[in-house]
Structure formats: structure tokens, C-alpha cells
Design a protein around this motif. Structure first.
Motif, PDB file in Angstrom:
ATOM      1  N   MET A   1       0.837  -1.199   0.000  1.00 31.09           N
ATOM      2  CA  MET A   1       0.000   0.000   0.000  1.00 31.09           C
ATOM      3  C   MET A   1       0.873   1.250   0.000  1.00 31.09           C
ATOM      4  O   MET A   1       1.741   1.408   0.840  1.00 31.09           O
ATOM      5  N   VAL A   2       0.641   2.138  -0.958  1.00 30.43           N
ATOM      6  CA  VAL A   2       1.364   3.403  -1.051  1.00 30.43           C
ATOM      7  C   VAL A   2       0.579   4.457  -0.279  1.00 30.43           C
ATOM      8  O   VAL A   2      -0.606   4.687  -0.536  1.00 30.43           O
ATOM      9  N   LEU A   3       1.244   5.102   0.670  1.00 33.18           N
ATOM     10  CA  LEU A   3       0.596   6.111   1.499  1.00 33.18           C
ATOM     11  C   LEU A   3       0.908   7.506   1.007  1.00 33.18           C
ATOM     12  O   LEU A   3       2.033   7.781   0.558  1.00 33.18           O
ATOM     13  N   SER A   4      -0.056   8.389   1.085  1.00 30.94           N
ATOM     14  CA  SER A   4       0.130   9.796   0.766  1.00 30.94           C
ATOM     15  C   SER A   4      -0.443  10.628   1.903  1.00 30.94           C
ATOM     16  O   SER A   4      -1.098  10.105   2.809  1.00 30.94           O
ATOM     17  N   ALA A   5      -0.206  11.943   1.845  1.00 29.90           N
ATOM     18  CA  ALA A   5      -0.726  12.838   2.864  1.00 29.90           C
ATOM     19  C   ALA A   5      -1.047  14.184   2.248  1.00 29.90           C
ATOM     20  O   ALA A   5      -0.431  14.592   1.249  1.00 29.90           O
ATOM     21  N   CYS A   6      -1.983  14.867   2.846  1.00 29.20           N
ATOM     22  CA  CYS A   6      -2.353  16.217   2.426  1.00 29.20           C
ATOM     23  C   CYS A   6      -1.180  17.162   2.644  1.00 29.20           C
ATOM     24  O   CYS A   6      -0.547  17.147   3.699  1.00 29.20           O
ATOM     25  N   ASN A   7      -0.878  18.009   1.641  1.00 23.96           N
ATOM     26  CA  ASN A   7       0.216  18.981   1.795  1.00 23.96           C
ATOM     27  C   ASN A   7      -0.289  20.424   1.820  1.00 23.96           C
ATOM     28  O   ASN A   7       0.484  21.361   1.631  1.00 23.96           O
ATOM     29  N   LEU A   8      -1.597  20.601   2.046  1.00 23.88           N
ATOM     30  CA  LEU A   8      -2.206  21.914   2.253  1.00 23.88           C
ATOM     31  C   LEU A   8      -2.799  21.946   3.660  1.00 23.88           C
ATOM     32  O   LEU A   8      -2.911  20.907   4.305  1.00 23.88           O
ATOM     33  N   ASN A   9      -3.203  23.121   4.133  1.00 23.39           N
ATOM     34  CA  ASN A   9      -3.670  23.148   5.520  1.00 23.39           C
ATOM     35  C   ASN A   9      -4.998  22.431   5.703  1.00 23.39           C
ATOM     36  O   ASN A   9      -5.244  21.792   6.725  1.00 23.39           O
ATOM     37  N   ILE A  10      -5.879  22.481   4.696  1.00 20.85           N
ATOM     38  CA  ILE A  10      -7.149  21.774   4.770  1.00 20.85           C
ATOM     39  C   ILE A  10      -7.735  21.674   3.363  1.00 20.85           C
ATOM     40  O   ILE A  10      -7.561  22.587   2.558  1.00 20.85           O
ATOM     41  N   LEU A  11      -8.376  20.546   3.060  1.00 20.47           N
ATOM     42  CA  LEU A  11      -8.972  20.389   1.731  1.00 20.47           C
ATOM     43  C   LEU A  11     -10.229  19.539   1.838  1.00 20.47           C
ATOM     44  O   LEU A  11     -10.383  18.739   2.765  1.00 20.47           O
ATOM     45  N   PRO A  12     -11.158  19.706   0.892  1.00 17.08           N
ATOM     46  CA  PRO A  12     -12.412  18.950   0.944  1.00 17.08           C
ATOM     47  C   PRO A  12     -12.260  17.527   0.416  1.00 17.08           C
ATOM     48  O   PRO A  12     -11.559  17.295  -0.563  1.00 17.08           O
ATOM     49  N   LEU A  13     -12.914  16.608   1.097  1.00 13.33           N
ATOM     50  CA  LEU A  13     -13.056  15.245   0.611  1.00 13.33           C
ATOM     51  C   LEU A  13     -14.500  15.119   0.127  1.00 13.33           C
ATOM     52  O   LEU A  13     -15.442  15.279   0.909  1.00 13.33           O
ATOM     53  N   ARG A  14     -14.675  14.849  -1.174  1.00 12.63           N
ATOM     54  CA  ARG A  14     -16.004  14.917  -1.783  1.00 12.63           C
ATOM     55  C   ARG A  14     -16.556  13.526  -2.090  1.00 12.63           C
ATOM     56  O   ARG A  14     -15.807  12.561  -2.267  1.00 12.63           O
ATOM     57  N   ALA A  15     -17.885  13.463  -2.148  1.00 17.69           N
ATOM     58  CA  ALA A  15     -18.553  12.190  -2.405  1.00 17.69           C
ATOM     59  C   ALA A  15     -18.310  11.696  -3.824  1.00 17.69           C
ATOM     60  O   ALA A  15     -18.230  10.491  -4.067  1.00 17.69           O
ATOM     61  N   GLU A  16     -18.176  12.617  -4.761  1.00 18.32           N
ATOM     62  CA  GLU A  16     -17.936  12.272  -6.158  1.00 18.32           C
ATOM     63  C   GLU A  16     -16.791  13.112  -6.704  1.00 18.32           C
ATOM     64  O   GLU A  16     -16.359  14.077  -6.068  1.00 18.32           O
ATOM     65  N   ALA A  17     -16.313  12.769  -7.879  1.00 19.86           N
ATOM     66  CA  ALA A  17     -15.162  13.427  -8.487  1.00 19.86           C
ATOM     67  C   ALA A  17     -15.587  14.716  -9.186  1.00 19.86           C
ATOM     68  O   ALA A  17     -15.490  14.848 -10.408  1.00 19.86           O
ATOM     69  N   SER A  18     -16.050  15.672  -8.387  1.00 19.78           N
ATOM     70  CA  SER A  18     -16.521  16.939  -8.935  1.00 19.78           C
ATOM     71  C   SER A  18     -16.472  18.013  -7.852  1.00 19.78           C
ATOM     72  O   SER A  18     -16.754  17.739  -6.687  1.00 19.78           O
ATOM     73  N   HIS A  19     -16.123  19.240  -8.259  1.00 23.79           N
ATOM     74  CA  HIS A  19     -16.127  20.345  -7.313  1.00 23.79           C
ATOM     75  C   HIS A  19     -17.533  20.669  -6.822  1.00 23.79           C
ATOM     76  O   HIS A  19     -17.697  21.312  -5.781  1.00 23.79           O
ATOM     77  N   ARG A  20     -18.544  20.245  -7.557  1.00 21.61           N
ATOM     78  CA  ARG A  20     -19.934  20.499  -7.173  1.00 21.61           C
ATOM     79  C   ARG A  20     -20.486  19.417  -6.259  1.00 21.61           C
ATOM     80  O   ARG A  20     -21.605  19.540  -5.758  1.00 21.61           O
ATOM     81  N   SER A  21     -19.705  18.373  -6.040  1.00 18.54           N
ATOM     82  CA  SER A  21     -20.177  17.259  -5.234  1.00 18.54           C
ATOM     83  C   SER A  21     -20.152  17.604  -3.744  1.00 18.54           C
ATOM     84  O   SER A  21     -19.392  18.457  -3.282  1.00 18.54           O
ATOM     85  N   GLU A  22     -20.988  16.912  -2.980  1.00 18.58           N
ATOM     86  CA  GLU A  22     -21.074  17.084  -1.535  1.00 18.58           C
ATOM     87  C   GLU A  22     -19.714  16.867  -0.863  1.00 18.58           C
ATOM     88  O   GLU A  22     -18.987  15.929  -1.193  1.00 18.58           O
ATOM     89  N   MET A  23     -19.358  17.751   0.077  1.00 13.54           N
ATOM     90  CA  MET A  23     -18.167  17.556   0.888  1.00 13.54           C
ATOM     91  C   MET A  23     -18.539  16.682   2.077  1.00 13.54           C
ATOM     92  O   MET A  23     -19.355  17.064   2.915  1.00 13.54           O
ATOM     93  N   VAL A  24     -17.935  15.495   2.160  1.00 11.72           N
ATOM     94  CA  VAL A  24     -18.293  14.565   3.230  1.00 11.72           C
ATOM     95  C   VAL A  24     -17.456  14.786   4.483  1.00 11.72           C
ATOM     96  O   VAL A  24     -17.889  14.488   5.593  1.00 11.72           O
ATOM     97  N   THR A  25     -16.237  15.283   4.313  1.00  7.71           N
ATOM     98  CA  THR A  25     -15.392  15.673   5.433  1.00  7.71           C
ATOM     99  C   THR A  25     -14.249  16.508   4.871  1.00  7.71           C
ATOM    100  O   THR A  25     -14.223  16.831   3.673  1.00  7.71           O
ATOM    101  N   GLN A  26     -13.303  16.858   5.723  1.00  8.71           N
ATOM    102  CA  GLN A  26     -12.121  17.588   5.278  1.00  8.71           C
ATOM    103  C   GLN A  26     -10.863  16.838   5.711  1.00  8.71           C
ATOM    104  O   GLN A  26     -10.879  16.086   6.689  1.00  8.71           O
TER     105      GLN A  26
END
Length: 248
Positions: A1-26
Motif C-alpha cells: 500500500m502506497v501512502l500519501s498525505a495532504c500537503n495543504l492546511n485543509i482540503l475537501p473530501l467529496r462524495a464524487e469526483a466533482s467540485h460540485r459534489s457534496e463535501m463529506v469531510t475535510q
């Protein structure tokens, strides 16, 4: 398993692959995840700490060589992560190593209020958390003072004291010990509330056995009794009590 990490202070995790999609968490800086599917503009990921899945925009993360320890977080005063080319402002609750973190090709030095989660100073720190988050706007999926939801709020409060909670209210209600009587409630206990279908949809943190702080419209302080949360401004009960749980 290859691990990655967020490199910004906060970003949206969305339900679908679209900026218009619901943000399920950050996702906060340094939080680790595995990439499940690579897309053109978005990648589908699974967060390691909560197993939450969703889509983030590409190029908002970097690969991790090793999984960093997470017993330290950024405290209420905030902090910064410096590399030779970037400076990232870090929010309260961001999990960090005590000194440095490598994400992709960038080696970040951590500065600021780094805290090791402990319950030893609960009586001192809990009032500070209340003051820090009170009146923060409600945001579905939010996890910061700039926008937070009910379970995000309980999660960040507990993370401050070194206790990991799952992301959603109904998931949080599955653990902990039941408090059977309201007079036995202590500061820090979590109260859960259900809808007409009996599904747990809301959570708040008890300040004492009759006062609760929770995110509803904004982070607010209300009275609570055996029936539920009473909103003085609306002059009515807004949430029906289901159960109270204790985690420490």
C-alpha cells in the motif's frame, strides 16, 4: 500500500469526483491516506484514521515514505509547516510529528503550538476549547473554526485530549459507556440525538449536566434535559435526546 498525505492546511473530501459534489469531510495537513483510484482531475482515497472514502483534487498531496506518529497535534494557538519552498498555516487539531515531516519531495519543519494529547489538563483546556470554537459557523463536513459540523466538533475536542473518535455521530455513539442518569453527566460526555426514524443524526459535548455545546447553525451553548436540547432563541426543543456516552 502506497501512502500519501495532504500537503495543504485543509482540503475537501467529496462524495464524487466533482467540485460540485457534496463535501463529506475535510482532510488536514499531514493526514495519511491510501489512493484507491487515480482519475484525471480527482483521486479516490481512503483516510487511514477513520476509513472515510471520497475524492480529492489531484496535486493536493504527496507521497509518504513512512507513516508519521500522530500523538502530537497543533494546539489552539496554531502553527506553521515550513519547507524550502512552502509555508503552510496549520489549524488546531492537525496531527503532526513533534519536529518535521516529509511529504513528497518537501521536508517540512513544524513550528508553533505543538501539543501532546493528554487528559491531565482537561479542566484547564476544555474551557479554552469552548471559547475557541463558540460561534464558529456550521459547515457540513467541516473540521475547523472556519466551518465545522456537529461530529467534527466532538472529534476535534476529543483529539485535543488524545482520544480518537470516528467521524460521524452514529459511529461515535457505538463506543463509550452509557451514562444512565442526567445528574451523573460530567464535562466532556457526549450526548447523541435522533430523528423521527430513530437514526442518530446529531451530537454535542456536555459542559455540565444541564449545558451542552454543539454545532447547529453555529457552534452554540444551549440547555439540555431528558427531552433534549432547548433553544432559548427559538423557545423550543430542537433535538431529541437519545443517549449520553462517556469515553474517559
Amino acid at each position: 500500500m502506497v501512502l500519501s498525505a495532504c500537503n495543504l492546511n485543509i482540503l475537501p473530501l467529496r462524495a464524487e469526483a466533482s467540485h460540485r459534489s457534496e463535501m463529506v469531510t475535510q482532510v488536514l495537513f499531514g493526514e495519511a491516506f491510501e489512493i484507491l483510484e487515480e482519475g484525471v482531475d480527482f483521486d479516490r482515497i481512503r483516510l487511514l484514521d477513520t476509513s472515510y472514502e471520497g475524492w480529492i483534487q489531484r496535486h493536493q498531496s504527496g507521497q509518504l515514505a513512512t507513516l508519521p506518529p500522530t500523538k502530537h497535534i497543533i494546539g489552539l494557538a496554531g502553527g506553521k509547516a515550513h519547507s524550502t519552498t512552502h509555508t503552510v498555516q496549520l489549524l488546531h487539531g492537525t496531527p503532526v510529528p513533534s519536529n518535521s515531516l516529509q511529504i513528497g519531495s518537501e521536508l517540512y519543519t513544524i513550528e508553533g503550538a505543538v501539543r501532546e494529547g493528554t487528559l491531565d489538563d482537561f479542566d484547564v483546556e476544555f474551557p479554552k476549547l469552548i471559547q475557541h470554537y463558540n460561534n464558529s459557523p456550521y459547515l457540513w463536513g467541516g473540521r475547523s473554526p472556519y466551518g465545522i459540523d456537529c461530529s467534527g466538533f466532538s472529534q476535534v475536542v476529543y483529539r485535543h485530549f488524545g482520544i480518537a473518535l470516528r467521524r460521524d455521530a452514529w459511529q461515535q455513539a457505538e463506543s463509550g459507556d452509557t451514562v444512565n442518569f442526567l445528574p451523573e453527566i460530567k464535562a466532556g460526555d457526549l450526548a447523541f440525538f435522533d430523528n423521527e426514524a430513530g437514526r442518530i443524526t446529531h451530537v454535542g459535548v456536555m459542559i455540565d449536566n444541564e449545558t451542552i455545546i454543539h454545532a447547529a447553525g453555529r457552534v452554540r451553548i444551549d440547555k439540555m434535559d431528558t427531552e433534549g436540547i432547548f433553544n432559548d432563541q427559538q423557545n423550543k426543543y430542537t433535538h431529541k435526546l437519545r443517549i449520553v456516552k462517556r469515553y474517559f
